[in-house]
Design a protein around this motif. Sequence first.
Motif, PDB file in Angstrom:
ATOM      1  N   SER A 109      -2.894   5.588  -3.883  1.00 61.45           N
ATOM      2  CA  SER A 109      -2.953   5.245  -2.378  1.00 61.45           C
ATOM      3  C   SER A 109      -3.955   5.807  -1.311  1.00 61.45           C
ATOM      4  O   SER A 109      -4.467   5.609  -0.408  1.00 61.45           O
TER       5      SER A 109
ATOM      6  N   GLY B  95      -3.663   8.199   0.653  1.00 62.76           N
ATOM      7  CA  GLY B  95      -2.939   8.235   2.038  1.00 62.76           C
ATOM      8  C   GLY B  95      -3.282   7.061   2.883  1.00 62.76           C
ATOM      9  O   GLY B  95      -3.492   6.985   3.932  1.00 62.76           O
ATOM     10  N   GLY B  96      -3.659   5.849   2.256  1.00 62.10           N
ATOM     11  CA  GLY B  96      -3.930   4.658   3.181  1.00 62.10           C
ATOM     12  C   GLY B  96      -5.453   4.602   3.413  1.00 62.10           C
ATOM     13  O   GLY B  96      -5.747   3.703   4.224  1.00 62.10           O
TER      14      GLY B  96
ATOM     15  N   GLN C 132       6.984   7.057   2.444  1.00 60.76           N
ATOM     16  CA  GLN C 132       5.546   7.428   2.814  1.00 60.76           C
ATOM     17  C   GLN C 132       4.572   6.369   2.314  1.00 60.76           C
ATOM     18  O   GLN C 132       3.720   5.999   2.842  1.00 60.76           O
ATOM     19  N   PHE C 133       4.917   5.828   1.098  1.00 58.26           N
ATOM     20  CA  PHE C 133       4.023   4.988   0.413  1.00 58.26           C
ATOM     21  C   PHE C 133       4.051   3.365   1.507  1.00 58.26           C
ATOM     22  O   PHE C 133       2.887   2.890   1.449  1.00 58.26           O
TER      23      PHE C 133
ATOM     24  N   TYR D 278       1.468   4.270   4.146  1.00 57.23           N
ATOM     25  CA  TYR D 278       0.136   3.917   3.701  1.00 57.23           C
ATOM     26  C   TYR D 278      -0.391   2.518   3.644  1.00 57.23           C
ATOM     27  O   TYR D 278      -1.457   2.383   3.914  1.00 57.23           O
ATOM     28  N   GLU D 279       0.442   1.618   3.049  1.00 56.68           N
ATOM     29  CA  GLU D 279       0.056   0.350   3.108  1.00 56.68           C
ATOM     30  C   GLU D 279      -0.192  -0.291   4.174  1.00 56.68           C
ATOM     31  O   GLU D 279      -1.065  -1.348   4.562  1.00 56.68           O
TER      32      GLU D 279
ATOM     33  N   LYS E  58      -1.987   1.375   6.840  1.00 59.98           N
ATOM     34  CA  LYS E  58      -3.125   1.957   7.193  1.00 59.98           C
ATOM     35  C   LYS E  58      -4.426   1.194   6.661  1.00 59.98           C
ATOM     36  O   LYS E  58      -5.446   1.304   7.222  1.00 59.98           O
ATOM     37  N   THR E  59      -4.328   0.362   5.638  1.00 55.35           N
ATOM     38  CA  THR E  59      -5.496  -0.245   4.821  1.00 55.35           C
ATOM     39  C   THR E  59      -5.392  -1.725   4.649  1.00 55.35           C
ATOM     40  O   THR E  59      -3.862  -2.296   4.678  1.00 55.35           O
TER      41      THR E  59
ATOM     42  N   ILE F 101      -3.145  -1.489  -2.651  1.00 56.65           N
ATOM     43  CA  ILE F 101      -2.959  -0.206  -3.099  1.00 56.65           C
ATOM     44  C   ILE F 101      -2.670  -0.345  -4.706  1.00 56.65           C
ATOM     45  O   ILE F 101      -1.548  -0.975  -5.021  1.00 56.65           O
TER      46      ILE F 101
END
Length: 152
Positions: free
Chosen positions: A75, A77-78, A130-131, A134-135, A137-138, A142
């Motif tokens: 990830s 952090g994205g 939290q995952f 992250y998804e 953010k980008t 992932i």
Amino acid sequence: MTFSHSRGTHGARIPGWLFRTVNKFVSGPIKRSSGSFMGMDTLVLTTIGRKSGEPRSAPVAWFDDGDGRWLIVASKGGAASNPAWYLNLAAHPDQVTIERAGTSTPVTATELHGEEREAAWSRIKAEAKQFAGYETKTDRVIPVIRLTARAD
């Protein structure tokens, strides 16, 4: 299948020095203990550098996949790019070890694709919220990687 996820066009911006500092701080205790960091089960992943040929270690969260298998997520952090350890896995998927609770285990890395990836990704997001963040953010997909214990 191969490792195939490319870089995204946007994502979180996390300084490299921050990742390196956290990795140094938490790797030792994770190797020696049952390995928990920020409320997640964590192991130390050791890969072979794709450029240097040297061992490279990084702490990563893991999810049980049964029968001597673990799932990990690239990830970062994205971020828009994949973590360096992912690129090392892609270059040397059969030269990987994991360490936790004082035990080192040789593993083989396989990236999940299609329905298999989607099922694992849904389970991971349900276990570690939290995952899912992250998804968002980008725009890159992932990667989810299965580590399978091997007998050396």
